[in-house]
Design an enzyme around this catalytic site. Structure first.
Site, PDB file in Angstrom:
ATOM      1  N   ASP A  93       0.954  -1.222  -0.103  1.00 29.80           N
ATOM      2  CA  ASP A  93      -0.050  -0.028  -0.012  1.00 29.80           C
ATOM      3  C   ASP A  93       0.887   1.146   0.038  1.00 29.80           C
ATOM      4  O   ASP A  93       1.095   2.051   0.985  1.00 29.80           O
ATOM      5  CB  ASP A  93      -0.944  -0.010   1.117  1.00 29.80           C
ATOM      6  N   ASN A 200      -7.735  -1.846   8.185  1.00 32.57           N
ATOM      7  CA  ASN A 200      -7.362  -0.995   9.156  1.00 32.57           C
ATOM      8  C   ASN A 200      -7.566   0.707   8.652  1.00 32.57           C
ATOM      9  O   ASN A 200      -7.316   1.566   9.451  1.00 32.57           O
ATOM     10  CB  ASN A 200      -5.931  -0.983   9.567  1.00 32.57           C
ATOM     11  N   HIS A 201      -7.925   0.726   7.432  1.00 36.57           N
ATOM     12  CA  HIS A 201      -8.145   1.988   6.941  1.00 36.57           C
ATOM     13  C   HIS A 201      -9.527   2.632   7.501  1.00 36.57           C
ATOM     14  O   HIS A 201     -10.427   1.938   7.830  1.00 36.57           O
ATOM     15  CB  HIS A 201      -8.308   2.123   5.255  1.00 36.57           C
ATOM     16  N   GLU A 204     -12.275   9.095  10.556  1.00 36.64           N
ATOM     17  CA  GLU A 204     -12.847   9.281  12.058  1.00 36.64           C
ATOM     18  C   GLU A 204     -12.990  10.780  12.223  1.00 36.64           C
ATOM     19  O   GLU A 204     -12.146  11.825  11.908  1.00 36.64           O
ATOM     20  CB  GLU A 204     -11.639   8.852  13.022  1.00 36.64           C
ATOM     21  N   MET A 374     -10.305   2.328  16.875  1.00 35.11           N
ATOM     22  CA  MET A 374     -11.462   2.995  16.920  1.00 35.11           C
ATOM     23  C   MET A 374     -11.982   3.223  18.452  1.00 35.11           C
ATOM     24  O   MET A 374     -12.901   3.873  18.691  1.00 35.11           O
ATOM     25  CB  MET A 374     -12.596   2.269  16.075  1.00 35.11           C
ATOM     26  N   HIS A 397       4.030   4.830  13.523  1.00 37.17           N
ATOM     27  CA  HIS A 397       2.740   5.264  12.524  1.00 37.17           C
ATOM     28  C   HIS A 397       1.581   4.586  13.118  1.00 37.17           C
ATOM     29  O   HIS A 397       0.484   5.245  12.764  1.00 37.17           O
ATOM     30  CB  HIS A 397       3.092   4.725  11.223  1.00 37.17           C
ATOM     31  N   GLY A 398       1.435   3.772  14.085  1.00 47.61           N
ATOM     32  CA  GLY A 398       0.013   3.506  14.671  1.00 47.61           C
ATOM     33  C   GLY A 398       0.361   2.590  15.922  1.00 47.61           C
ATOM     34  O   GLY A 398       1.342   2.273  16.558  1.00 47.61           O
ATOM     35  N   LYS A 473     -15.522   2.806   8.732  1.00 45.70           N
ATOM     36  CA  LYS A 473     -14.825   1.772   8.257  1.00 45.70           C
ATOM     37  C   LYS A 473     -15.301   1.072   6.922  1.00 45.70           C
ATOM     38  O   LYS A 473     -16.629   1.069   6.886  1.00 45.70           O
ATOM     39  CB  LYS A 473     -14.631   0.744   9.500  1.00 45.70           C
TER      40      LYS A 473
END
Lengths: 474, 139
Positions: A93, A200-201, A204, A374, A397-398, A473
């Site tokens: 990606d 996971n995209h 929000e 979330m 990054h996450g 989501k």
């Protein structure tokens, strides 16, 4: 991960001394509990990356590192121009990233109409498997988009010029080569512009719940109780197809280029080879596709707010990409060098004063947008001066997954997750209940522990914490 | 053991494995494992056939090509497949996949697949004499 394999250099820094064919050491930034919880495969991947030709400094892993393919996710590695470029070091990606928009709204304004806003966002922003965007690109438009990125999108009316100043590379990475992107990759993208994807995209609506650093937050335009919108997605089918095709080319030709691969997924090509140059051109086109995609989604988000909360003024705070290979200057061993920096699941985090930052943010450092789950929180951090020597100006990054999708599915039920989140004040709009269960907040690491480690290690410093109010989501 | 497919846990993604008496059968079963990452296999009807061809220097790369060809067809045709047929001839594969258009209400697809990777890639005969073909797919 077995701590006996590592030398502890400081509270948050662990070193893998070079052995065998490693050209540089491995360096993992994390707290002791985070390192303990990392899969042994992360260690193996950090070691493998360290063997690649032309690597400079170290093979780095960020605090959210987990088992990837080839490179660990959360891996950073820089190569000299006589070294290699790796498709696996960028990932499928290409230029997946996060952008956050300021809304000028306070929490109370959104809590009056949460369902209306959630429904409108879910209606306008296509998400999930098989979804199509409202934009169909002709061959000519496709090439213009791949060349122009978010700049192209703004020219088409999807945003304003101010958005570009707040996007890495001003929304358009130079030297993209649309001709190196296959017809198959372009075909896969024809109807996918402005779509969020799945997994996971997310999209929000969040509120600023905590401010850790007042002056930095003020410079960033973030105040306690403000409402912001964050978008996490990437280059969609086009990027995935580029990744797939070049991985094969690189794996098949590695031996011919005199490269011994410890793992086929580390497939790479000399930067100066024809294949290396072709990949860089295609990958940059993928970066532009991701930037254009997030720009179009921004436009759809603005339309949604116009409909439900016309008082909102949505301005782009910042856009970061976390799957990239970029040409940057860094100081290694006291010498300034031009390097090809691979960040796979890692965010660029330039320190204060960096010339590539917008003037109004330059004194603070680059915003680092860290997506959570979330049910938990996302964070805004700022790049530090120390990050340059620590990690070539890179940060986490996450949250990083703690559990496989398989295990998450066995443990959680999508409907219940949605109800629990709703009770906790998060409106969820998801196309798939199974997808929701696989993305359950409990399937991720504690994002707070990850950013604390990034802060503690000096890679970036905490500025604010964002709590989800609405989550769309795939 | 009779032909079947498996999912193998991976931190971020999903490992898929197809098992069968022949290489072809293992590849076909892996097709089912691939679909099962996205949807419940029982919901997929075989309404339309799509032909697939690929070529690679060795059997393992060919296996990844097969999966990536399916990923591509699913993405561009907005389809899911529930039945597969594979013929192997040296390093060349010709196959067919039967399926239907994605129906969100009936299929509830959980996640789309970005691509098949070379991680945990293996195509070999296991100790029971069965062919096993597997790798990690990025979702």
């Amino acid at each position: 991960m077995d701590l006996a394999l590592l030398e502890r250099a400081s509270e948050f820094k662990w070193v893998v001394p070079p052995t065998g064919s490693m050209r540089v050491p491995g360096v993992i930034y994390a707290s002791e509990p985070l390192v303990r919880d990392m899969d042994h495969k992360v260690y193996q991947q950090v070691v493998n990356v360290a063997t690649l030709p032309g690597i400079e400094g170290a093979s780095y892993a960020m605090p959210d590192a987990h088992w990837g393919y080839g490179f660990p996710i959360g891996g950073v590695a820089a190569f000299r121009p006589d070294g290699v470029v790796s498709g696996g070091g960028v990932g499928f990606d290409i230029s997946c990233g996060v952008r956050t928009l300021l809304t000028g709204l306070a929490v109370e304004q959104v809590t009056r109409v949460p369902d209306e806003l959630a429904t409108e966002l879910a209606r306008r922003v296509p998400a999930g498997v098989g979804s199509r965007g409202g934009i169909h690109l002709s061959a000519k438009q496709m090439n213009a988009m791949l060349k122009g990125g978010a700049q192209w999108a703004v020219e088409q009316g999807y945003g304003v010029a101010e958005d570009l100043a707040r996007t890495e590379e001003q929304g358009c990475i130079p030297a993209a080569a649309p001709d190196e992107v296959s017809a198959l990759a372009k075909r896969r993208q024809e109807d996918e512009m402005g779509t969020l994807g799945s997994g996971n995209h997310y999209l929000e609506v969040q509120r600023v719940e905590t401010v850790y650093d007042e002056p930095a937050a003020a410079a960033f335009g973030l105040r306690l109780g403000d409402v912001v919108v964050s978008i996490h997605c990437g280059s969609r089918g086009l990027g995935h197809q580029i990744g797939t095709e070049f991985l094969k080319h690189m794996a098949v030709t590695a031996a011919r280029h005199g490269i011994e691969l410890p793992d086929r997924e580390l497939a790479c090509a000399p930067i100066q080879s024809e294949l290396g140059q072709r990949y860089l051109g295609a990958m940059r086109a993928g970066v532009n596709c991701a930037l254009a995609n997030r720009q179009i989604i921004t436009h759809l988000v603005r339309q949604s707010f116009d409909q439900v909360l016309p008082a909102a003024q949505l301005s782009l705070f910042y856009d970061v990409s976390h799957n990239t290979c970029k040409v940057e200057d860094h100081v290694v061993d006291g010498e300034r060098r031009t390097l090809y920096v691979h960040r796979k699941g890692a965010t660029r985090a330039f320190g204060p004063g960096h010339p590539d930052l917008p003037p109004e943010l330059r004194a603070v450092g680059q915003p680092v947008l860290v997506g959570g789950t979330m049910g938990t929180a996302s964070y805004v951090l700022a790049g530090t001066a120390a990050g340059e020597s620590q990690s070539l100006s890179s940060s986490c990054h996450g949250a990083g997954r703690a559990m496989s999708r398989h295990a998450a599915l066995r443990r959680w039920d999508g409907r219940r997750i949605r109800e629990e989140l709703s009770r906790g004040g998060v409106r969820v709009r998801a196309r798939s209940l199974r997808g929701l269960a696989e993305e359950a907040p409990g399937a991720y690491k504690d994002v707070g522990a990850v950013v604390d480690a990034a802060d503690g290690a000096g890679l970036s410093r905490k500025v604010a914490r964002l709590i989800p109010m609405i989550c769309v989501k795939g | 053991m009779s032909k079947h497919w498996e999912h193998v846990p991976h931190d971020a993604d999903v490992g898929i494995v197809g098992v069968g008496a022949s290489r072809e059968e293992a590849f076909e079963q892996a097709g089912l494992a691939l679909t099962a990452v996205m949807v419940d296999l029982e919901t997929v009807r075989s309404l339309e056939a799509v032909a697939v061809e690929c070529e690679a220097p060795d059997l393992e790369l060919l296996f990844v090509d097969w999966l990536n060809a399916l990923v591509y067809e699913m993405a561009t045709r907005r389809m899911v497949f529930g039945q597969f047929e594979v013929h192997l001839d040296d390093n060349r594969l010709t196959g067919r996949a039967w399926g239907e258009r994605v129906d969100l209400r009936r299929h509830h697809p959980a996640v789309e697949i970005k691509g098949a990777t070379y991680t945990e890639l293996k195509v070999a005969i296991d100790q029971d004499g069965d062919w096993r073909a597997g790798c990690v797919v990025d979702v």
